[in-house]
Each structure stands twice: as C-alpha cells, then as structure tokens.
Motif scaffolding. Structure first.
Motif, mmCIF file in Angstrom:
data_model
loop_
_atom_site.group_PDB
_atom_site.id
_atom_site.type_symbol
_atom_site.label_atom_id
_atom_site.label_comp_id
_atom_site.label_asym_id
_atom_site.label_seq_id
_atom_site.Cartn_x
_atom_site.Cartn_y
_atom_site.Cartn_z
ATOM 1 N N GLY A 249 0.622 -6.729 -3.965
ATOM 2 C CA GLY A 249 0.915 -5.395 -3.470
ATOM 3 C C GLY A 249 1.023 -5.365 -1.951
ATOM 4 O O GLY A 249 0.590 -6.284 -1.248
ATOM 5 N N ARG A 250 1.615 -4.303 -1.464
ATOM 6 C CA ARG A 250 1.769 -4.068 -0.033
ATOM 7 C C ARG A 250 1.305 -2.646 0.291
ATOM 8 O O ARG A 250 1.002 -1.857 -0.596
ATOM 9 N N LEU A 251 1.308 -2.294 1.558
ATOM 10 C CA LEU A 251 0.824 -0.975 1.959
ATOM 11 C C LEU A 251 1.634 0.163 1.357
ATOM 12 O O LEU A 251 1.100 1.242 1.093
ATOM 13 N N ILE A 252 2.910 -0.050 1.112
ATOM 14 C CA ILE A 252 3.725 0.996 0.500
ATOM 15 C C ILE A 252 3.197 1.364 -0.881
ATOM 16 O O ILE A 252 3.422 2.478 -1.373
ATOM 17 N N ASP A 253 2.440 0.448 -1.487
ATOM 18 C CA ASP A 253 1.902 0.697 -2.827
ATOM 19 C C ASP A 253 0.628 1.531 -2.814
ATOM 20 O O ASP A 253 0.064 1.812 -3.879
ATOM 21 N N LEU A 254 0.194 1.945 -1.655
ATOM 22 C CA LEU A 254 -0.812 3.002 -1.588
ATOM 23 C C LEU A 254 -0.158 4.367 -1.749
ATOM 24 O O LEU A 254 -0.835 5.362 -2.012
ATOM 25 N N GLU A 255 1.166 4.409 -1.591
ATOM 26 C CA GLU A 255 1.895 5.674 -1.629
ATOM 27 C C GLU A 255 2.628 5.899 -2.954
ATOM 28 O O GLU A 255 2.557 6.990 -3.529
ATOM 29 N N ILE A 256 3.353 4.906 -3.438
ATOM 30 C CA ILE A 256 4.214 5.111 -4.611
ATOM 31 C C ILE A 256 3.424 5.514 -5.852
ATOM 32 O O ILE A 256 3.785 6.492 -6.520
ATOM 33 N N GLU B 239 3.706 -1.530 7.518
ATOM 34 C CA GLU B 239 3.410 -0.225 6.946
ATOM 35 C C GLU B 239 4.684 0.611 6.944
ATOM 36 O O GLU B 239 5.289 0.837 7.998
ATOM 37 N N ILE B 240 5.091 1.061 5.766
ATOM 38 C CA ILE B 240 6.274 1.898 5.620
ATOM 39 C C ILE B 240 5.797 3.316 5.357
ATOM 40 O O ILE B 240 5.142 3.589 4.354
ATOM 41 N N GLN B 241 6.132 4.233 6.256
ATOM 42 C CA GLN B 241 5.518 5.554 6.254
ATOM 43 C C GLN B 241 6.338 6.546 5.421
ATOM 44 O O GLN B 241 7.171 7.284 5.948
ATOM 45 N N LEU B 242 6.046 6.573 4.149
ATOM 46 C CA LEU B 242 6.737 7.491 3.241
ATOM 47 C C LEU B 242 5.983 8.807 3.154
ATOM 48 O O LEU B 242 5.526 9.220 2.089
#
Length: 403
Positions: A151-158, A329-332
């Motif tokens: 996983g990556r940081l974007i997977d805290l969001e999706i 970190e991709i800020q969605l």
C-alpha cells in the motif's frame, strides 16, 4: 505540429469559447492548488533509513469556484450501484461493503487478474516512477485479483471514500504507522503484516516472475472476513457521483488519450464509437484481464489533477538495501481540476472531496453535478503541473513530471 499546454491552458482550450465568452454566467472550472515539496535528503550505502522531521501537510488551495447551495446526496434506488450508476439484477449484491485491492502495475506482472470486474480503478505514481493500481469491487467478485502489492499513502484515502475493506501486501514503516492511526484500522484493513494471510491471500508461482509478484487475493475469502468482522453492510455514502446517458455540454471531441507516467507505464485509451467505451493499452500493448482474456475497457476515464508532495519518510526499494526514496503523498482532498473522457468527448470540470468520508464528486463550471456515463470508471491521477500535448486531431497526450 504538436500543441503543448500546461493544465490551465489545456482546460481553457477544451472549455472553448462558450465558457470564455464575456458576460456568460459559466465559469471555467480551474483549480490552482499550491503545494510545498519537502527536499529529498541524501541516502548513503551505509546509513539506514534516516529519521526525518515531520512537516505540516500542504493542502489544495483552489481558486474561487461557483457558489452553490449545500449539496446533499439523493439516494439511488436500492437496485442501482452508486459506483457505476447501473441497475443490478439482484439488489442484495449491494447489501455489503466494497472491497479495494492494491494491484501491481509493473510491466513484468501484466496481464493482471480481475481488473476487468472492478467498478473503479485508480492509477497513480509511486516513488519508483512506475504506477500502481487500487481497484474497487462492489457488484462483481472475481475469484482472483492481483498480483497484490504494498500500500501507499493514497490508500489511506481511497478505502475511506468508498467505505471499503482494503486488501494489500505490506507497506513501509511510515505507511504502516499512518494506517494504524486512521479510522480504517483495524476492521477495514486486511494485510499479511497485520496477520491476515491464507486463504485471503495466496501464492501462485509463475515461471520467470519474481517472488514479490506472485501474491493474489481471493475476494470471496475477503468477503467472509468482512462478515466475520461485522462490517459487511451496505455503505451510507454522504456524497454521490451523478450519472446520465446524456452527454454533458462543453466538451471537445476526443478519441485518444495517453498518460505517459514513465517508459514502462504508458497508459493509453482509445474510444470505440461502436462500443461506446474506451479500450485500454499499456506501452502499445492491448491491456487484458488474465482471468477472462478480455480487453480492459471503461465507460469513463477521469484525469484527476492533484497535489503530489514528498512525505516525511522513506520507501525502500526491493532488491537494494541502499535504495531509499521518499514516499509520495497524493492529496485527494479539497478540490482540483478534472478532465472527464466519455462518449468520445473530453469535458473539463472540478472534482471535490470536502470531508474524509466523501467520495470524489464532479461538477461543471456552474457548480452543477457533472454526470458520468453509467458504467465503470478508471481514474488516472496526475500531478497538477502535468503538461499536455495535442499530438493530432482528437488525440491528447499527458506528460506528468517525474516524482
């Protein structure tokens, strides 16, 4: 001659003279977020992963957008999938939570298994200049999905957007600690490093493929895990995407899209008027689902422009103890610009996600919902300073900067 655009110019070109006419009430949907990148410290062969001083997370700071009233999700009929806008034959399929799975997109793992059954697929940069995928499954449940990777940081969001159980295989220490501190942990997290192994994840050795590319997920088994944990209920989404068979106004004819993330990860989409869908290729090769042998297609392809910043911890690359790169970190969250590709049109708009539990939703320049075509969607996430080239009539090429 090729025409090169930056994001602002590209959206203005696609929006056309209708959106730019003086005195018109329509506002060009452009967001101009700002980001602060943390300089990358130098890693050496003899020094382990360094400890970095955390810095505040930058946020999207969009330009003023149209003023609209409070947006409230109008519930779909109980037999309509809120992630695709499609009616299902058996509405009990929606009386459960979605499952998100992290899938490798390294060239050596292709073709992947199960992606043709996903309702939504996000493709995004990693720190290694290759992309990775997060696939969200709701009505369909393929037996095998993968190969599964970290996983990556974007997977805290999706998973938070879609109220999904998230299956993946490990993460860096920094991502793992962030996951521990989220509202997803522990019930909505399924990974071997948190004690979830067989039968939820299993190895399928394949000749010529490295060990890290042989792990797959069983969605039926993960569904049983959700039942055991008592979380397998229909989600209550506070915000919903809009769907319509009618094509929104304000678009530009477009039949080809390429997103050149890197030499090995060139995502290509070609519109088929007869099928009404976009067919996917990668680096010139048709992209197929290994389970079915069928071509990967999408009713919608969404290019989501978002801040990409370096986090305050490292990701270690497999195969090299001295190869350290800062996590991305991709800020969605907040809002930004989107290009919606549907029905042979490229339509500019704004994406929004104002609360953690909101899914991405899309709006036109007047603040009205921008509807997707009913069906599955692929989301190509790119940095806000991605360049665009019009390489031919109706042919758009995006060139994201390397992280």
């Amino acid at each position: 001659m090729h025409k090169r655009y930056h994001l602002l110019t590209l959206v203005l070109v696609i929006a056309g003279s209708v959106l730019l006419a003086g005195g018109c009430s329509t506002m060009t949907p452009v967001a101009t977020p700002t980001a602060t990148r943390t300089p990358a410290p130098v890693a050496t062969d003899t020094v382990p992963a360094p400890t970095l001083t955390p810095t505040p997370r930058p946020t999207n700071t969009p330009a003023p957008s149209p003023t609209v009233g409070v947006l409230v999700a109008t519930p779909f009929p109980p037999d309509v999938n809120p992630l695709t806008g499609l009616k299902v034959e058996n509405e009990t399929l929606l009386d459960r939570i979605p499952i998100a799975v992290k899938v490798s997109n390294s060239p050596e793992v292709r073709p992947q298994s199960g992606l043709g059954s996903a309702d939504l697929v996000f493709e995004h940069f990693t720190e290694a200049q290759v992309t990775r995928l997060t696939a969200v499954f709701y009505t369909n449940e393929p037996e095998q999905v993968g190969s599964v990777r970290s996983g990556r940081l974007i997977d805290l969001e999706i998973p938070a957007m879609y109220k999904a159980l998230f299956g993946y295989s490990g993460s860096s220490a920094g991502v793992k600690e962030r996951i521990r501190r989220t509202d997803l942990f522990p019930d909505y997290i399924a990974a071997p490093d948190f004690g979830v192994g067989q039968p939820y994840f299993y190895r399928v050795p394949q000749g010529g493929k490295a060990f890290e590319h042989t792990l797959f997920a069983s969605l039926p088994a993960l569904r049983e895990l959700a039942i055991e944990r008592g979380i397998n209920q229909r989600p209550d989404f506070p915000m919903l995407m809009a769907f319509s068979e009618a094509v929104p106004a304000g678009g530009k004819p477009m039949t080809s899209l390429a997103v050149d993330y890197s030499a090995g990860c060139l995502a290509q989409w070609a519109y088929s008027e007869s099928e009404g869908t976009w067919a996917r290729s990668q680096s010139g090769n048709p992209d197929v689902d290994a389970l079915t042998g069928k071509r990967i297609t999408a009713a919608n392809v969404l290019v989501v422009y978002a801040n990409h910043v370096h986090a305050d911890f490292w990701e270690q690359m497999i195969g090299s103890s001295s190869s350290w790169l800062l996590s991305v970190e991709i800020q969605l969250w907040g809002q930004g610009t989107v290009l919606m590709f549907r029905d042979g049109q490229a339509i500019p708009g704004i994406w929004k996600r104002e609360a953690r539990g909101d899914m991405l939703t899309f709006y036109d320049g007047n603040g009205a919902p921008l509807p997707l075509k009913p069906g599955n969607s692929w989301i190509q996430v790119v940095p806000i300073d991605t360049e665009s080239n019009e390489v031919g009539e109706g042919q758009l090429e995006l060139n994201p900067p390397r992280m």
